[in-house]
Design a protein around this motif. Structure first.
Motif, mmCIF file in Angstrom:
data_model
loop_
_atom_site.group_PDB
_atom_site.id
_atom_site.type_symbol
_atom_site.label_atom_id
_atom_site.label_comp_id
_atom_site.label_asym_id
_atom_site.label_seq_id
_atom_site.Cartn_x
_atom_site.Cartn_y
_atom_site.Cartn_z
ATOM 1 N N PRO A 147 0.597 -1.522 0.060
ATOM 2 C CA PRO A 147 0.253 0.063 -0.041
ATOM 3 C C PRO A 147 0.696 1.288 -0.123
ATOM 4 O O PRO A 147 0.523 2.412 -0.414
ATOM 5 C CB PRO A 147 -0.957 -0.159 1.588
ATOM 6 C CG PRO A 147 -0.966 -1.566 1.395
ATOM 7 C CD PRO A 147 0.493 -2.331 1.112
ATOM 8 N N LYS A 148 2.102 1.181 0.482
ATOM 9 C CA LYS A 148 3.200 2.416 0.200
ATOM 10 C C LYS A 148 3.521 2.242 -0.381
ATOM 11 O O LYS A 148 3.912 4.200 -1.348
ATOM 12 C CB LYS A 148 4.200 1.622 1.947
ATOM 13 C CG LYS A 148 3.520 2.612 3.555
ATOM 14 C CD LYS A 148 4.711 2.334 3.406
ATOM 15 C CE LYS A 148 4.313 1.627 5.672
ATOM 16 N NZ LYS A 148 5.336 1.363 6.610
ATOM 17 N N THR A 149 3.794 1.924 -1.621
ATOM 18 C CA THR A 149 4.949 1.858 -3.151
ATOM 19 C C THR A 149 3.862 1.526 -3.737
ATOM 20 O O THR A 149 3.902 2.362 -5.566
ATOM 21 C CB THR A 149 5.495 1.195 -3.004
ATOM 22 O OG1 THR A 149 5.751 -0.377 -3.299
ATOM 23 C CG2 THR A 149 6.725 1.313 -2.051
ATOM 24 N N PHE A 150 2.316 1.216 -3.881
ATOM 25 C CA PHE A 150 1.064 0.711 -5.290
ATOM 26 C C PHE A 150 2.109 -1.101 -5.895
ATOM 27 O O PHE A 150 1.773 -0.577 -7.059
ATOM 28 C CB PHE A 150 0.894 1.683 -5.588
ATOM 29 C CG PHE A 150 0.151 2.492 -4.950
ATOM 30 C CD1 PHE A 150 -1.206 2.848 -5.113
ATOM 31 C CD2 PHE A 150 0.781 4.433 -3.822
ATOM 32 C CE1 PHE A 150 -2.154 3.499 -3.947
ATOM 33 C CE2 PHE A 150 -0.230 4.262 -3.704
ATOM 34 C CZ PHE A 150 -1.761 4.757 -3.360
ATOM 35 N N HIS A 151 3.325 -1.165 -5.971
ATOM 36 C CA HIS A 151 3.319 -2.480 -6.402
ATOM 37 C C HIS A 151 2.633 -3.233 -6.123
ATOM 38 O O HIS A 151 1.896 -3.392 -5.003
ATOM 39 C CB HIS A 151 4.525 -2.920 -5.739
ATOM 40 C CG HIS A 151 6.073 -1.564 -5.761
ATOM 41 N ND1 HIS A 151 7.004 -1.929 -5.186
ATOM 42 C CD2 HIS A 151 6.087 -0.425 -6.321
ATOM 43 C CE1 HIS A 151 7.633 -1.362 -5.094
ATOM 44 N NE2 HIS A 151 7.289 0.000 -6.127
ATOM 45 N N ASN A 152 2.872 -4.114 -7.297
ATOM 46 C CA ASN A 152 1.785 -4.636 -7.438
ATOM 47 C C ASN A 152 -0.019 -4.764 -7.402
ATOM 48 O O ASN A 152 -0.290 -5.756 -6.106
ATOM 49 C CB ASN A 152 2.114 -5.954 -6.585
ATOM 50 C CG ASN A 152 2.922 -6.749 -6.746
ATOM 51 O OD1 ASN A 152 3.630 -7.061 -7.964
ATOM 52 N ND2 ASN A 152 3.893 -6.725 -5.346
ATOM 53 N N ASP A 153 -0.297 -3.020 -7.611
ATOM 54 C CA ASP A 153 -1.867 -2.955 -6.835
ATOM 55 C C ASP A 153 -2.813 -4.220 -8.046
ATOM 56 O O ASP A 153 -3.696 -3.090 -9.127
ATOM 57 C CB ASP A 153 -1.410 -1.279 -7.181
ATOM 58 C CG ASP A 153 -3.422 -0.558 -6.799
ATOM 59 O OD1 ASP A 153 -3.934 -1.553 -6.291
ATOM 60 O OD2 ASP A 153 -3.401 0.761 -6.814
ATOM 61 N N ILE A 154 -2.910 -4.710 -7.587
ATOM 62 C CA ILE A 154 -4.588 -5.322 -8.709
ATOM 63 C C ILE A 154 -4.852 -6.810 -7.803
ATOM 64 O O ILE A 154 -4.363 -6.898 -6.714
ATOM 65 C CB ILE A 154 -3.105 -6.600 -10.421
ATOM 66 C CG1 ILE A 154 -4.030 -7.123 -10.598
ATOM 67 C CG2 ILE A 154 -2.642 -7.724 -9.283
ATOM 68 C CD1 ILE A 154 -3.882 -7.618 -11.857
#
Length: 307
Positions: free
Chosen positions: A143-150
């Motif tokens: 949630p902090k970096t929005f990595h793998n935002d799926i």
């Protein structure tokens, strides 16, 4: 008792004050509108509504289980129909937690997916309000970096696809070259901190080179892409568009993820690159539906044999 003269003077003064108030209000209204026209295009941000909308049928509005005052006032994210029972969206729309260890999906009963209409606030003959059976977030969403935002939503009942008001959209299977023209659409704010529209808005942006994206965000990561229009920076997704599709060449290529404000000069909107997660989508969403279909096929074959 007041004299007639005093009454007449009072009436004249009151009329003068009313006239002054009217003129001031008109002047202020004109100044406000001119200032608004100067600052904003009131158009997703800088969006448009096509005369014939062939894309809204692919999009759903994600909402709470019960609206507050009017239907649709609880819209908070978008999503894409990728099968009659599967919605593709952003993990930050349906997962909570400060880090990966605490990450947990929303309760399915707290989410409603509304399909079949480009209207957010109006129930039409085609409106379909669908309950969610299961929420699947990427295990490594940060949630902090929005990595793998799926994420995926598995619905209790199938969406009725008529090809006009509701329809599944195909997945982009390979990365697209820079400067490919795409369309992002949703019910997000029409400018930063502005209102959300009732009728869905579209805007056209272009996929930018990775170098461009990295220069503007240090956390640019595998599975991300960014898009903008360098000739018109106001074309952008905004709050409330998250989870919705970036459609390129008739397929969903991106998921609205995050941005540095809405329509900020020399910035871009960031999207989850769908082609990077096609195997994850199949494994966690589309493939989960196949065993049921396989069992039904076996039952059908038995019935045919016995008859």
């Amino acid at each position: 008792m007041c004299s007639m003269k005093n009454i007449l003077v009072s009436i004249v003064l009151i009329n003068i004050l009313q006239l002054e108030t009217y003129l001031c209000a008109n002047l202020n209204s004109k100044i406000i509108m001119e200032d608004a026209q100067e600052k904003y295009k009131f158009l997703i941000t800088a969006g448009y509504r096509p005369k014939i909308d062939n894309l809204a049928k692919y999009v759903v509005s994600l909402r709470g289980k019960k609206y507050r005052r009017v239907f649709g006032d609880d819209h908070y994210c978008g999503g894409s129909i990728i099968s009659p029972k599967v919605i593709l969206t952003a993990a930050h729309c349906v997962c909570r937690g400060d880090n990966r260890i605490e990450l947990r999906p929303f309760r399915p009963s707290d989410i409603l997916a509304v399909a079949g209409t480009p209207r957010r606030l109006v129930v039409t003959e085609k409106t379909q309000a669908l309950k969610v059976d299961k929420v699947i977030c990427h295990a490594y969403f940060d949630p902090k970096t929005f990595h793998n935002d799926i994420a995926l939503l598995l619905l209790i009942k199938n969406i009725y696809e008529d090809g006009v008001s509701a329809q599944r959209i195909s997945l982009q299977t390979s990365s697209l070259p820079p400067h490919t023209k795409c369309t992002v659409l949703g019910w997000g704010r029409i400018f930063e901190y502005g209102p959300k529209p009732d009728l869905i808005l579209h805007t056209n942006v272009y996929i930018m080179p990775n170098e461009f994206c990295k220069e503007r965000d240090d956390d640019f990561f595998f599975g991300m892409m960014c898009a903008t229009d360098e000739d018109d920076f106001e074309k952008d997704s905004c709050f409330g568009d998250s989870g919705g599709p970036l459609i390129c060449n008739g397929s969903v290529a991106g998921i609205v993820s995050f941005g540095n404000g809405c329509g900020v000069p020399d910035e871009a909107g960031y999207y989850t690159n769908v082609s990077s997660y096609r195997d994850w989508i199949r494994k966690n969403g589309l493939d989960k539906l196949r065993p049921v279909n396989f069992i039904l096929l076996i039952v059908l074959q038995i019935c045919i044999t016995e008859s």
